[in-house]
Design a protein around this motif. Structure first.
Motif, PDB file in Angstrom:
ATOM      1  N   ILE A 173     -42.139 108.592 -52.125  1.00 21.38           N
ATOM      2  CA  ILE A 173     -42.112 107.483 -51.183  1.00 21.38           C
ATOM      3  C   ILE A 173     -42.992 107.844 -49.997  1.00 21.38           C
ATOM      4  N   ASP A 174     -43.942 106.971 -49.700  1.00 23.32           N
ATOM      5  CA  ASP A 174     -44.714 107.095 -48.470  1.00 23.32           C
ATOM      6  C   ASP A 174     -43.931 106.357 -47.384  1.00 23.32           C
ATOM      7  N   TRP A 175     -43.126 107.117 -46.657  1.00 22.79           N
ATOM      8  CA  TRP A 175     -42.132 106.572 -45.739  1.00 22.79           C
ATOM      9  C   TRP A 175     -42.748 106.355 -44.366  1.00 22.79           C
ATOM     10  N   LYS A 176     -42.877 105.110 -43.969  1.00 25.26           N
ATOM     11  CA  LYS A 176     -43.379 104.767 -42.642  1.00 25.26           C
ATOM     12  C   LYS A 176     -42.207 104.727 -41.674  1.00 25.26           C
ATOM     13  N   ILE A 177     -42.010 105.822 -40.956  1.00 28.88           N
ATOM     14  CA  ILE A 177     -40.870 105.939 -40.055  1.00 28.88           C
ATOM     15  C   ILE A 177     -41.041 105.028 -38.852  1.00 28.88           C
ATOM     16  N   ASN A 178     -42.250 104.976 -38.320  1.00 24.93           N
ATOM     17  CA  ASN A 178     -42.592 104.047 -37.245  1.00 24.93           C
ATOM     18  C   ASN A 178     -44.099 103.790 -37.305  1.00 24.93           C
ATOM     19  N   GLU A 179     -44.623 103.072 -36.322  1.00 22.23           N
ATOM     20  CA  GLU A 179     -46.039 102.699 -36.343  1.00 22.23           C
ATOM     21  C   GLU A 179     -46.963 103.908 -36.310  1.00 22.23           C
ATOM     22  N   ASP A 180     -46.496 105.004 -35.754  1.00 20.14           N
ATOM     23  CA  ASP A 180     -47.353 106.180 -35.579  1.00 20.14           C
ATOM     24  C   ASP A 180     -47.054 107.317 -36.538  1.00 20.14           C
ATOM     25  N   LEU A 181     -46.012 107.179 -37.362  1.00 16.93           N
ATOM     26  CA  LEU A 181     -45.582 108.307 -38.182  1.00 16.93           C
ATOM     27  C   LEU A 181     -45.265 107.879 -39.606  1.00 16.93           C
ATOM     28  N   LYS A 182     -45.925 108.521 -40.567  1.00 14.77           N
ATOM     29  CA  LYS A 182     -45.641 108.298 -41.979  1.00 14.77           C
ATOM     30  C   LYS A 182     -45.565 109.649 -42.679  1.00 14.77           C
ATOM     31  N   VAL A 183     -44.557 109.836 -43.513  1.00 16.01           N
ATOM     32  CA  VAL A 183     -44.411 111.074 -44.266  1.00 16.01           C
ATOM     33  C   VAL A 183     -44.247 110.737 -45.744  1.00 16.01           C
ATOM     34  N   THR A 184     -44.668 111.654 -46.589  1.00 16.27           N
ATOM     35  CA  THR A 184     -44.491 111.496 -48.030  1.00 16.27           C
ATOM     36  C   THR A 184     -43.333 112.373 -48.483  1.00 16.27           C
ATOM     37  N   VAL A 185     -42.370 111.761 -49.150  1.00 12.33           N
ATOM     38  CA  VAL A 185     -41.190 112.467 -49.637  1.00 12.33           C
ATOM     39  C   VAL A 185     -41.246 112.513 -51.160  1.00 12.33           C
ATOM     40  N   TYR A 186     -41.036 113.708 -51.716  1.00 11.04           N
ATOM     41  CA  TYR A 186     -41.079 113.942 -53.157  1.00 11.04           C
ATOM     42  C   TYR A 186     -39.653 114.063 -53.684  1.00 11.04           C
ATOM     43  N   PHE A 187     -39.347 113.362 -54.775  1.00 11.15           N
ATOM     44  CA  PHE A 187     -38.006 113.323 -55.342  1.00 11.15           C
ATOM     45  C   PHE A 187     -38.029 113.942 -56.738  1.00 11.15           C
ATOM     46  N   LEU A 188     -37.187 114.960 -56.947  1.00 12.64           N
ATOM     47  CA  LEU A 188     -37.180 115.716 -58.196  1.00 12.64           C
ATOM     48  C   LEU A 188     -35.840 115.599 -58.911  1.00 12.64           C
ATOM     49  N   TYR A 189     -35.885 115.595 -60.250  1.00  9.87           N
ATOM     50  CA  TYR A 189     -34.654 115.521 -61.030  1.00  9.87           C
ATOM     51  C   TYR A 189     -34.587 116.658 -62.036  1.00  9.87           C
ATOM     52  N   CYS A 190     -33.360 116.988 -62.456  1.00  9.28           N
ATOM     53  CA  CYS A 190     -33.150 118.013 -63.481  1.00  9.28           C
ATOM     54  C   CYS A 190     -32.102 117.579 -64.496  1.00  9.28           C
TER      55      CYS A 190
END
Length: 291
Positions: A173-190
């Motif tokens: 998910i390319d998570w847009k936290i606010n107008e100035d901040l976006k982070v990419t979160v990686y989700f893993l399964y087992c």
């Protein structure tokens, strides 16, 4: 051979009594043992699933991943060592403390302690009974839930957790936290759970962003929400995630990181394809400042 599920987690906390009250009263976990410096809690038929140990960090302490046999444990050890990871075969003292038959440990690329074990202790003769009346938690083959870490290098994290431990990437998910901040979160399964572990370079001061427990009934989530709302400790309001479809909210813990409390997540199915999302939630999950 890879790990099968998240079997237990430990946190280092400044206030053990506050966590004892939080775990039992708000989350509905069942206390299995306690002292001035440590407490353990049950979520199901296993002897314990979550622990808190007295310390100053108020953060992640360890995660314990389960395999199904001694052969599986050896295979994970060999996989780690083949990638240059130093592995310790834990002795009888820690093995007995964890209540398992076999245990190895190592550090991920950021120094976070990771344990792998087989042969956890079952207490079927002492049924789980939530002191808060929670109907139960989704565990079993899917393990106890998930957690999300803040990491400095997402490539190093991806290489370690997929290459050495055998996780599969579910999505990002390319998570847009606010107008100035976006982070990419990686989700893993087992296993069948959509994600057991996730990570990103997150704007938080702690290693642990949150851990998640999945209740068996939606009413369990609603009742817990009311408890967090009553003392203004909601971090993110009730909402539904885009990727795992879980209905959940986030609350503040006594240590400052969050707990996600949810219900109704979809499972990873055969032929799963990796995808990406632009939003973290379909609806809800609005930020609130805890009191």
């Amino acid at each position: 051979m890879s790990i099968q599920r998240l079997g237990y987690m430990g946190f280092e906390v400044a206030d053990v009594p506050a966590w004892r009250s939080f775990m039992t009263g708000k989350l509905g976990a069942m206390e299995s043992s306690s002292s001035e410096t440590e407490a353990k809690f049950r979520l199901d038929s296993r002897a314990w699933r979550l622990s808190v140990s007295k310390g100053h960090t108020d953060d992640y302490l360890f995660a314990g991943y389960e395999v199904d046999s001694e052969k599986g444990l050896q295979a994970v050890k060999e996989s780690l060592e083949a990638r240059g990871v130093a592995v310790k075969v834990e002795g009888p003292e820690l093995t007995a403390k964890r209540g398992v038959l076999g245990l190895i440990s190592c550090a991920d690329p950021f120094g976070n302690r990771v344990e792998v074990y087989y042969g956890g202790t079952e207490l079927f003769e002492q049924p789980f009974a939530s002191p808060a009346g929670v109907s139960g938690f989704q565990t079993g083959d899917q393990g106890i839930g998930h957690y999300v870490l803040n990491v400095e290098d997402v490539d190093a994290a991806l290489a370690f957790y997929t290459g050495a431990l055998g996780f599969q990437l579910a999505d990002i998910i390319d998570w847009k936290i606010n107008e100035d901040l976006k982070v990419t979160v990686y989700f893993l399964y087992c296993n069948g759970r959509h994600h057991t572990f996730a990570f990103g370079k997150l704007p938080v001061p702690k290693k642990l962003h949150h851990f998640m427990l999945q209740a068996k009934e939606m009413d369990d989530v609603g009742l817990a929400y009311d408890k967090f709302d009553a003392d203004r400790s909601i971090v993110m309001t009730l909402g539904r995630h885009t990727n795992d479809h879980m209905v959940s909210f986030y609350g503040a813990t006594p240590s400052g990181f969050a707990v996600e409390y949810g219900w109704g997540a979809r499972d990873v199915s055969a032929g799963w394809s990796v995808v990406r999302y632009d939003r973290i939630s379909i609806w809800g999950h609005k930020f609130q400042a805890p009191a």
